[in-house]
Enzyme design. Structure first.
Site, PDB file in Angstrom:
ATOM      1  CG  ASP A   7      -0.335   0.193   2.534  1.00 38.78           C
ATOM      2  OD1 ASP A   7       0.912   0.254   2.613  1.00 38.78           O
ATOM      3  OD2 ASP A   7      -1.084   0.307   3.533  1.00 38.78           O
ATOM      4  CB  CYS A  64       0.664  -2.581   4.571  1.00 38.78           C
ATOM      5  SG  CYS A  64       0.307  -3.742   5.892  1.00 38.78           S
ATOM      6  CB  THR A  66       1.422  -2.954  11.106  1.00 41.75           C
ATOM      7  OG1 THR A  66       0.255  -3.443  10.417  1.00 41.75           O
ATOM      8  CG2 THR A  66       1.106  -1.622  11.758  1.00 41.75           C
ATOM      9  CG  HIS A  97       9.903 -23.978  11.600  1.00 39.54           C
ATOM     10  ND1 HIS A  97      10.052 -23.656  12.928  1.00 39.54           N
ATOM     11  CD2 HIS A  97      10.980 -24.743  11.271  1.00 39.54           C
ATOM     12  CE1 HIS A  97      11.175 -24.205  13.386  1.00 39.54           C
ATOM     13  NE2 HIS A  97      11.756 -24.853  12.405  1.00 39.54           N
ATOM     14  NE  ARG A 131       9.273 -30.292  14.759  1.00 35.15           N
ATOM     15  CZ  ARG A 131      10.555 -30.056  14.433  1.00 35.15           C
ATOM     16  NH1 ARG A 131      11.223 -30.895  13.648  1.00 35.15           N
ATOM     17  NH2 ARG A 131      11.172 -28.976  14.893  1.00 35.15           N
ATOM     18  CG  HIS A 132       8.119 -27.748  10.450  1.00 33.03           C
ATOM     19  ND1 HIS A 132       7.684 -27.098  11.579  1.00 33.03           N
ATOM     20  CD2 HIS A 132       9.413 -28.111  10.693  1.00 33.03           C
ATOM     21  CE1 HIS A 132       8.669 -27.042  12.470  1.00 33.03           C
ATOM     22  NE2 HIS A 132       9.723 -27.654  11.953  1.00 33.03           N
TER      23      HIS A 132
END
Ligand code: RB5
Length: 142
Positions: A7, A64, A66, A97, A131-132
């Site tokens: 943005d 953007c 945040t 992960h 496992r991930h």
């Protein structure tokens, strides 16, 4: 091919990151925004998410202020795993992960140098699987 969007809050970094990636020979598709004028992040996040889901681009980068507006919007798409990263180690882990197919960064809270370092870390890291893989298979809402 990497899709990228921001943005207005991430516009300046997006322009600079496109140049940075192209100098490293990545192909980049710009989904906007195309000026620093105030706009609404979903208007560029949804098209980027759809392009990743369709395979028009292999992966995406979104920024953007945040990072949260982009991440929340992108993650509404079933095929998207958008991960917010604000330092290099998180940039690696979000790939290793979570196999994030979109990297999201908070443009108003990190330097451009950090944006480049996080991007390099994410692009240069492999998904660990195992496992991930089991965990990311449990993410979609059926
Ligand atoms: C724009 O002011 C800001 O709200 C936006 O860039 C983002 O931080 C939203 O999550």
């Amino acid at each position: 091919m990497i899709g990228i969007c921001s943005d207005h809050a991430g516009y300046d970094y997006k322009q600079k990151l496109i140049a940075y990636l192209e100098a490293k020979n990545y192909k980049v598709k710009d989904f906007g925004t195309y000026s620093a004028e105030r706009m609404d992040y979903p208007d560029v996040a949804h098209p980027l998410a759809e392009a990743v889901e369709k395979g028009d681009v292999e992966k995406g980068i979104a920024m953007c202020g945040t990072g949260n507006g982009m991440a929340i919007t992108l993650n509404k798409h079933q095929g998207i795993r958008a991960g917010l990263a604000w330092d290099v180690e998180i940039g690696k882990l979000v790939k290793r992960h979570n196999n994030a197919n979109v990297l999201v960064m908070p443009a108003r809270f990190i330097s451009f140098e950090k944006v480049c370092n996080i991007t390099d870390a994410w692009l240069g890291t492999e998904f660990e699987g195992g496992r991930h893989q089991d965990r990311i298979e449990k993410i979609p809402v059926r």
